[in-house]
Design a protein around this motif. Structure first.
Motif, mmCIF file in Angstrom:
data_model
loop_
_atom_site.group_PDB
_atom_site.id
_atom_site.type_symbol
_atom_site.label_atom_id
_atom_site.label_comp_id
_atom_site.label_asym_id
_atom_site.label_seq_id
_atom_site.Cartn_x
_atom_site.Cartn_y
_atom_site.Cartn_z
ATOM 1 N N GLN A 77 1.122 -0.959 0.048
ATOM 2 C CA GLN A 77 0.087 0.128 0.127
ATOM 3 C C GLN A 77 0.957 0.708 -0.073
ATOM 4 O O GLN A 77 0.601 2.171 -0.549
ATOM 5 C CB GLN A 77 -0.642 0.082 1.133
ATOM 6 C CG GLN A 77 -2.439 -1.058 1.065
ATOM 7 C CD GLN A 77 -2.885 -1.329 1.965
ATOM 8 O OE1 GLN A 77 -2.119 -1.416 3.536
ATOM 9 N NE2 GLN A 77 -4.324 -1.977 2.408
ATOM 10 N N ILE A 78 2.157 1.154 0.973
ATOM 11 C CA ILE A 78 2.916 2.398 0.761
ATOM 12 C C ILE A 78 3.697 2.596 -0.881
ATOM 13 O O ILE A 78 3.494 3.377 -1.338
ATOM 14 C CB ILE A 78 3.958 2.162 1.720
ATOM 15 C CG1 ILE A 78 3.642 2.200 3.092
ATOM 16 C CG2 ILE A 78 4.765 3.370 1.028
ATOM 17 C CD1 ILE A 78 4.503 1.914 4.509
ATOM 18 N N THR A 79 3.705 1.537 -1.353
ATOM 19 C CA THR A 79 4.292 1.247 -2.617
ATOM 20 C C THR A 79 3.681 2.026 -3.409
ATOM 21 O O THR A 79 3.591 2.740 -4.262
ATOM 22 C CB THR A 79 4.389 -0.130 -3.394
ATOM 23 O OG1 THR A 79 5.901 -0.370 -2.356
ATOM 24 C CG2 THR A 79 5.352 -0.093 -4.239
ATOM 25 N N SER A 80 2.167 1.870 -3.232
ATOM 26 C CA SER A 80 1.352 2.558 -4.385
ATOM 27 C C SER A 80 0.928 4.023 -4.133
ATOM 28 O O SER A 80 0.527 4.164 -5.315
ATOM 29 C CB SER A 80 -0.240 1.549 -3.996
ATOM 30 O OG SER A 80 0.076 -0.241 -4.736
ATOM 31 N N PHE A 81 0.767 3.883 -2.670
ATOM 32 C CA PHE A 81 0.624 5.347 -3.189
ATOM 33 C C PHE A 81 2.139 6.248 -3.220
ATOM 34 O O PHE A 81 1.740 7.307 -4.006
ATOM 35 C CB PHE A 81 0.714 5.775 -1.140
ATOM 36 C CG PHE A 81 0.285 6.877 -0.575
ATOM 37 C CD1 PHE A 81 -0.103 7.821 -1.178
ATOM 38 C CD2 PHE A 81 1.653 7.629 0.088
ATOM 39 C CE1 PHE A 81 -0.461 9.571 -0.726
ATOM 40 C CE2 PHE A 81 2.077 8.782 0.581
ATOM 41 C CZ PHE A 81 0.790 10.096 -0.123
ATOM 42 N N ILE A 82 3.144 5.801 -2.726
ATOM 43 C CA ILE A 82 4.498 6.779 -3.483
ATOM 44 C C ILE A 82 4.343 7.102 -5.141
ATOM 45 O O ILE A 82 4.832 7.854 -5.593
ATOM 46 C CB ILE A 82 5.680 6.028 -3.325
ATOM 47 C CG1 ILE A 82 6.016 5.592 -1.887
ATOM 48 C CG2 ILE A 82 6.482 6.285 -3.762
ATOM 49 C CD1 ILE A 82 6.873 5.024 -0.920
#
Length: 277
Positions: free
Chosen positions: A229-234
């Motif tokens: 989820q962090i990767t997708s947000f970044i």
């Protein structure tokens, strides 16, 4: 009875049960035949006349049939156009099933509606749905734990992006800035990347860290889904141009484009042609 067999093993078990029931009935008839034969021999020695045991005689006994020589004893006075009526009783097996059905109904009523020992159909449905939900949750947790840098995919659902934003703010913003503008860490909004800008590269950096540059490993703190989820947000921060953005670092990363449909079809047809050669 549910006869929808899910696999060959269940069908085999059902057939095996049927065979066992059949041979059990045959065995009971044989044992009964031996018993009745011995009884007839003993009665004969005692001077008592006994009819030999046959399946027909067994059937007559099960149905309480009276021989024709005794019909005059059970003849009723009812007479209609020369047709007379016999006072035959209901067969014992029929009466047994009738009274057995009454007993079963009483036990069923007490079991399901009075003492509630067993669940009703609605409760069974709810139990089955709860078990299915638990199995689904276990399967999802298993599949989630299998996420790594080799198979991670970008999430596009708004709830996943929002969750990734919250996790980023709590753990990453202190070094990379609240808007990804950079600080101690590099800027995450431009096209320059120190360790690769693909989803796999970002996930790998979050997971293992870059210890020599102060980037810690989050593998022991965050779950695989959290890092996804962090990767997708970044990846959504690209080109946002926040204020006070840090100067570019690293090399330009160009997003790989998926092959066009026409090219994919052409490659597949070429492969098929080569395979037929």
């Amino acid at each position: 009875m549910d006869l929808n067999f899910k696999n060959g093993e269940e069908l085999f078990q059902f057939l095996l049960l049927g065979v066992l029931v059949f041979f059990t009935i045959i065995l009971l008839i044989v044992v009964l035949n031996i018993f009745m034969t011995l009884k007839a021999i003993l009665n004969e020695k005692a001077g008592i006349k006994t009819e030999p045991f046959t399946l027909n005689s067994l059937w007559n006994k099960l149905n309480s049939f009276r021989p024709m020589s005794e019909e005059k004893d059970i003849l009723l006075d009812h007479d209609y156009d020369g047709i007379k009526e016999l006072d035959n009783h209901l067969p014992p097996w029929w009466l047994g099933m009738f009274y057995g059905g009454i007993v079963f109904g009483i036990v069923y009523l007490l079991n399901y509606h009075v003492w509630q020992w067993s669940p009703l159909q609605t409760e069974e449905y709810e139990i089955a749905m709860a078990e299915a939900a638990e199995m689904k949750s276990q399967m999802q947790s298993t599949s989630v734990s299998s996420i790594d840098e080799n198979n991670v995919e970008l999430l596009t659902d708004a709830s996943d992006i929002d969750t990734g934003n919250l996790i980023y703010t709590a753990n990453c913003a202190v070094c990379h800035g609240a808007a990804g503008e950079g600080g101690v860490g590099p800027n995450l909004t431009d096209e320059y990347w120190l360790h690769g800008g693909s989803a796999s590269d970002i996930y790998k950096t979050i997971k293992y860290g870059i210890t020599e540059k102060g980037m810690i490993s989050w593998e022991g703190t965050l779950k695989p889904t959290d890092m996804q989820q962090i990767t997708s947000f970044i990846k959504t921060l690209a080109g946002t141009n926040p204020a006070n953005a840090k100067a570019p670092q690293g090399e330009i990363y160009v997003e790989e484009e998926a092959p066009a449909a026409d090219e994919t079809e052409a490659e597949e047809s070429t492969s098929e042609e080569l395979a037929t050669l």
